[in-house]
Design a protein around this motif. Structure first.
Motif, PDB file in Angstrom:
ATOM      1  N   PHE A   1       0.847  -1.670   0.055  1.00 54.03           N
ATOM      2  CA  PHE A   1       0.049   0.091   0.125  1.00 54.03           C
ATOM      3  C   PHE A   1       0.988   1.310  -0.123  1.00 54.03           C
ATOM      4  CE2 PHE A   1      -3.161  -2.909   2.016  1.00 54.03           C
ATOM      5  CZ  PHE A   1      -3.707  -2.995   0.972  1.00 54.03           C
ATOM      6  N   LYS A   2       1.787   1.174   0.945  1.00 52.10           N
ATOM      7  CA  LYS A   2       2.802   2.325   0.754  1.00 52.10           C
ATOM      8  C   LYS A   2       3.676   2.725  -0.615  1.00 52.10           C
ATOM      9  CE  LYS A   2       6.506   4.018   3.522  1.00 52.10           C
ATOM     10  NZ  LYS A   2       8.034   3.622   4.288  1.00 52.10           N
ATOM     11  N   GLU A   3       3.660   1.686  -1.428  1.00 51.83           N
ATOM     12  CA  GLU A   3       4.865   1.810  -3.202  1.00 51.83           C
ATOM     13  C   GLU A   3       3.807   2.371  -3.572  1.00 51.83           C
ATOM     14  OE1 GLU A   3       6.340  -0.919  -5.949  1.00 51.83           O
ATOM     15  OE2 GLU A   3       5.744  -1.520  -4.615  1.00 51.83           O
ATOM     16  N   LEU A   4       1.799   1.267  -3.430  1.00 51.33           N
ATOM     17  CA  LEU A   4       1.051   1.978  -4.308  1.00 51.33           C
ATOM     18  C   LEU A   4       0.898   3.684  -4.425  1.00 51.33           C
ATOM     19  CD1 LEU A   4      -0.831   1.315  -6.658  1.00 51.33           C
ATOM     20  CD2 LEU A   4      -1.842   0.140  -4.546  1.00 51.33           C
ATOM     21  N   TYR A   5       0.775   4.098  -2.708  1.00 49.94           N
ATOM     22  CA  TYR A   5       0.126   5.172  -2.129  1.00 49.94           C
ATOM     23  C   TYR A   5       1.196   6.272  -3.162  1.00 49.94           C
ATOM     24  CZ  TYR A   5      -0.467   9.440   1.212  1.00 49.94           C
ATOM     25  OH  TYR A   5      -0.179  10.573   1.131  1.00 49.94           O
ATOM     26  N   TYR A   6       2.384   6.355  -2.742  1.00 53.18           N
ATOM     27  CA  TYR A   6       3.256   7.010  -3.302  1.00 53.18           C
ATOM     28  C   TYR A   6       3.149   7.428  -4.384  1.00 53.18           C
ATOM     29  CZ  TYR A   6       5.243   8.331   1.409  1.00 53.18           C
ATOM     30  OH  TYR A   6       5.554   8.675   2.415  1.00 53.18           O
TER      31      TYR A   6
ATOM     32  N   ILE B   1      -0.264   9.325  -5.207  1.00 51.06           N
ATOM     33  CA  ILE B   1       0.126  10.722  -4.819  1.00 51.06           C
ATOM     34  C   ILE B   1       1.501  11.624  -6.529  1.00 51.06           C
ATOM     35  CG2 ILE B   1       1.376  12.529  -3.364  1.00 51.06           C
ATOM     36  CD1 ILE B   1      -1.536  11.406  -2.425  1.00 51.06           C
ATOM     37  N   ASP B   2       2.482  10.788  -6.708  1.00 46.16           N
ATOM     38  CA  ASP B   2       3.234  11.347  -7.972  1.00 46.16           C
ATOM     39  C   ASP B   2       2.409  11.555  -8.549  1.00 46.16           C
ATOM     40  OD1 ASP B   2       5.748  11.761  -8.193  1.00 46.16           O
ATOM     41  OD2 ASP B   2       5.741  11.353  -9.665  1.00 46.16           O
ATOM     42  N   THR B   3       1.771  10.773  -9.317  1.00 48.65           N
ATOM     43  CA  THR B   3       0.458  10.589 -10.757  1.00 48.65           C
ATOM     44  C   THR B   3      -0.062  11.912 -10.575  1.00 48.65           C
ATOM     45  OG1 THR B   3       0.859   7.947 -10.553  1.00 48.65           O
ATOM     46  CG2 THR B   3      -0.039   9.048 -12.306  1.00 48.65           C
ATOM     47  N   LEU B   4      -0.929  12.185  -9.751  1.00 47.69           N
ATOM     48  CA  LEU B   4      -1.617  13.031  -9.560  1.00 47.69           C
ATOM     49  C   LEU B   4      -1.092  14.253  -9.327  1.00 47.69           C
ATOM     50  CD1 LEU B   4      -4.626  11.292  -7.397  1.00 47.69           C
ATOM     51  CD2 LEU B   4      -5.170  11.840  -9.518  1.00 47.69           C
ATOM     52  N   ASN B   5       0.260  14.502  -9.026  1.00 50.23           N
ATOM     53  CA  ASN B   5       0.910  15.818  -8.983  1.00 50.23           C
ATOM     54  C   ASN B   5       1.251  16.273  -9.816  1.00 50.23           C
ATOM     55  OD1 ASN B   5       1.040  17.078  -5.661  1.00 50.23           O
ATOM     56  ND2 ASN B   5       1.074  15.031  -5.361  1.00 50.23           N
ATOM     57  N   GLN B   6       1.831  15.164 -10.340  1.00 47.67           N
ATOM     58  CA  GLN B   6       2.209  15.594 -12.393  1.00 47.67           C
ATOM     59  C   GLN B   6       1.481  15.871 -13.214  1.00 47.67           C
ATOM     60  OE1 GLN B   6       6.164  13.340 -13.123  1.00 47.67           O
ATOM     61  NE2 GLN B   6       6.386  12.991 -10.908  1.00 47.67           N
ATOM     62  N   ASN B   7       0.430  14.788 -12.945  1.00 49.76           N
ATOM     63  CA  ASN B   7      -0.633  14.978 -14.265  1.00 49.76           C
ATOM     64  C   ASN B   7      -2.157  15.002 -13.476  1.00 49.76           C
ATOM     65  OD1 ASN B   7      -1.682  14.090 -16.286  1.00 49.76           O
ATOM     66  ND2 ASN B   7      -1.866  12.074 -16.614  1.00 49.76           N
ATOM     67  N   PRO B   8      -2.368  16.184 -13.783  1.00 51.98           N
ATOM     68  CA  PRO B   8      -3.858  16.615 -13.649  1.00 51.98           C
ATOM     69  C   PRO B   8      -5.197  16.126 -14.092  1.00 51.98           C
ATOM     70  CG  PRO B   8      -3.014  18.692 -13.639  1.00 51.98           C
ATOM     71  CD  PRO B   8      -2.191  17.466 -14.244  1.00 51.98           C
ATOM     72  N   GLU B   9      -4.451  15.224 -15.777  1.00 55.01           N
ATOM     73  CA  GLU B   9      -5.297  14.707 -16.181  1.00 55.01           C
ATOM     74  C   GLU B   9      -5.758  13.431 -15.707  1.00 55.01           C
ATOM     75  OE1 GLU B   9      -8.129  16.798 -17.407  1.00 55.01           O
ATOM     76  OE2 GLU B   9      -7.228  18.330 -17.239  1.00 55.01           O
ATOM     77  N   PHE B  10      -5.168  12.681 -14.929  1.00 58.63           N
ATOM     78  CA  PHE B  10      -5.127  11.423 -14.843  1.00 58.63           C
ATOM     79  C   PHE B  10      -6.735  10.622 -15.049  1.00 58.63           C
ATOM     80  CE2 PHE B  10      -5.735   8.222 -11.185  1.00 58.63           C
ATOM     81  CZ  PHE B  10      -4.841   7.315 -11.474  1.00 58.63           C
TER      82      PHE B  10
END
Length: 652
Positions: free
Chosen positions: A529-534, A537-546
């Motif tokens: 879960f920790k790996e998936l969480y980060y 978060i990283d994907t959503l921060n970099q790509n608003p059109e996730f």
């Protein structure tokens, strides 16, 4: 290697519900689809497909993923093969660089067997159409059977030269290894010699539901008492005759569409019916029908019509297969052809309309067929008649559905002119014996289970695991949504009491979760879960059109399996049809902000309770040392815990 642009185009174009619909009969269930698991033996649907999320989940086996993952699991494709399959289905041109000889050598054994089988199929087709012997013997035979050029090519029919090593020598020359030629069964290796298994035979490739060549059936064309008329490939890692149906690749869509499957005995029966226009037909390829073959059909339809030729002895020998079909909870009808006719010859001599009408008018329910056939043999012999009744009741006992059993008992009573009471009594005796046998087996299994159970301690619910999992679910489903959140600011009132003061602000869901966890320095304890969480978060921060589906496509299989389990949890409840029972679960999307807040608060409460427990243990270790300080800390945490508990409406 397949280019990234091709892979991206495949994922953008392919529809998971369309692809899986070729293999599994799917029925609408809300915004999703459900069906029987293609990975396990079940009678109630536990397989869910979400067109919105473009993922699937099989709750019976735990498997799940995107459209490519399904093909890799179900058809045992490699990743590139799955991409190529989808590209072919959606007419997408595949851009790729040619494999080196070194890359070919690295292909696993299973893939090598597929490659050998595919090569053999193309070779036999080439011999049929391009050589004098192939055209004079093989092609002439198929034409005499009434097969058109189009049909011959569609079913990839071929011919193996009447020479001992023609195919094997050519395959070796093309770089295929003798070991794999032997393992697929196209070549026989004996005493350091090798020769072609299907020498001098017309060839029928046996294909999987997705169209991959698994093995072959070969028919000899000369009268030879020492040689079998038909010869099948031996069992291999890719060919298991008990799990394969000839013609399923061409029939699957028609079976699902017509909601019925015609089951015949031979290759030519399938081909002749298909050519005539009836495409929902498959064959058990001359082998006795197996539960695995029936389950293959069961994924596409609940209805089977078994077609028998006029040979009465052959029909009696095949009646066991009817019971197997009934055991799987399927509906079965039987249709026989006039004496001297089989499905192949009858279809050849009649128009599509005549054939269709005949099938409709002569298809009998299994109980009518079996009763009338067996009754004919026993009508003048009371003992034989009694045996016939038992035989029919035994078939009825195989049916899982109680209502169907009762209807068939009533039908049998009319046909055999015997009271329903006697039939019910006979059925009860059989059911009692089956029950006793099953109960005995259950008790034996239970004893073994108890031994294991006594050795294990009962697992407690892992609260932190469940809360961390819930956070991942919220991020995946609603991470990019903007919501109004009520934050709780800890303050002291005029009486110097701690209070939680609400403050409303607008935020993205993922930002709210991230900041709350950061503020309290809360870390995930589950590494997955920790790996998936980060990553989220990283994907959503970099790509608003996730886009959720593209995120699923980019992850490794283990993480995808966990993600699909989380994402399809809502769909799992739809399997129970709560709405039909006038139970209407609340849609989580109606109160996202509340869901986020309550989940974070619950995690805080849990961690605070855990901290209090740890501090309490410290006081037991050394009563004198820092006892007062620790106690004050415990009291402080306890106050905070009470505040949060009141906010969550938890009992104090």
């Amino acid at each position: 290697m397949i280019s990234k642009s091709t892979i991206d185009q495949v994922f953008e174009t392919a529809r998971v519900e369309e692809v899986i619909g070729d293999f599994v009969q799917l029925k609408k269930s809300g915004s999703s689809f459900k069906g029987l698991s293609p990975f396990s033996d079940e009678r109630s649907p536990s397989f869910m497909v979400s067109p919105v999320k473009q993922i699937w989940k099989d709750f019976s086996s735990g498997k799940g993923g995107n459209v490519v993952a399904f093909l890799m699991e179900h058809e045992h494709f490699t990743y590139p093969e799955a991409i190529k399959y989808l590209a072919n289905k959606y007419n997408i041109e595949v851009e790729e660089t040619e494999q080196t000889s070194e890359q070919k050598e690295q292909a696993d054994e299973r893939e090598s067997l597929y490659l050998v089988s595919e090569y053999a199929s193309k070779y036999f087709q080439k011999i049929l159409h391009k050589t004098d012997q192939g055209k004079a013997i093989g092609l002439s035979y198929f034409k005499e059977r009434g097969f058109t050029e189009e049909t011959i090519k569609k079913f990839q029919l071929g011919y193996s030269l009447d020479e001992w090593q023609a195919f094997t020598d050519e395959a070796l020359k093309q770089g295929y290894k003798l070991d794999y030629l032997n393992k697929t069964g196209v070549t026989i290796v004996k005493d350091e010699k090798h020769f072609d298994r299907f020498k001098g035979r017309v060839m029928f490739p046996i294909r999987s539901m997705s169209g991959r060549v698994l093995g072959f059936g070969g028919r000899i064309l000369i009268a030879d008492k020492k040689a079998a008329k038909y010869l099948n490939s031996p069992e291999s890692d890719i060919y298991h005759k008990s799990k394969v149906l000839y013609g399923i690749f061409h029939a699957k869509q028609s079976i699902a569409k017509e909601d019925n499957c015609y089951l015949v005995e031979g290759y030519t029966d399938v081909i002749q019916f298909h050519q005539k226009g009836i495409k929902n037909v498959v064959s058990s390829s001359g082998t006795a029908l197996t539960p695995e073959q029936i389950r293959l059909i069961n994924r596409l339809t609940k209805n089977i019509t078994v077609l028998f030729d006029g040979d009465a002895a052959g029909i009696r020998a095949s009646l066991r297969g009817i019971d197997l079909i009934l055991e799987q909870g399927m509906n079965v009808k039987i249709c026989t052809f006039p004496e001297g006719e089989d499905p192949d010859s009858f279809a050849k001599q009649n128009t599509l309309e005549e054939l269709t009408v005949y099938l409709e008018e002569h298809a009998q329910d299994f109980i009518q067929f079996k009763a009338s056939m067996l009754f004919e043999d026993s009508k003048n012999d009371p003992i034989k008649k009694a045996d016939t009744v038992r035989d029919i009741v035994n078939s009825i006992s195989k049916i899982p559905d109680r209502i169907k059993r009762e209807i068939y008992i009533q039908e049998c009573s009319k046909i055999m002119d015997i009271s329903e009471g006697v039939l019910y009594s006979t059925l009860a005796q059989m059911s009692k014996k089956d029950y006793q046998d099953a109960n005995k087996q259950y008790k034996e299994e239970q004893k073994a289970f108890e031994v294991i159970k006594n050795q294990q301690t009962r697992k407690k619910v892992d609260v932190q695991y469940e809360l961390e999992r819930k956070i991942i679910q919220i991020l995946l489903l609603y991470g990019n949504r903007t919501e109004d959140f009520e934050d709780l600011i800890l303050k002291e009132n005029e009486k110097n009491e701690l209070i939680l003061e609400p403050v409303i602000h607008q935020s993205k869901v993922f930002e709210k979760i991230y900041l709350d966890l950061q503020e309290d320095e809360m870390e995930f304890t589950n590494l997955k879960f920790k790996e998936l969480y980060y990553k989220i978060i990283d994907t959503l921060n970099q790509n608003p059109e996730f886009a959720l589906e593209s995120f699923v496509n980019d992850e490794d299989a283990e993480i995808v399996a966990e993600m699909t389990t989380i994402l399809m949890e809502e769909e799992r409840y739809s399997l129970s049809n709560w709405n039909r029972k006038n139970i209407f679960p609340k849609d989580k999307s109606d109160s996202i902000s509340q869901l986020v807040s309550e989940t974070i608060l619950s995690l805080r409460c849990f961690l605070i309770s855990k901290k209090i427990e740890e501090l309490s243990l410290e006081t037991k270790g050394d009563i004198e040392r820092q006892y007062k300080d620790i106690l004050e800390e415990v009291v402080g945490y306890k106050k905070l815990d009470n505040l949060l508990s009141r906010k969550l409406n938890k009992p104090l």
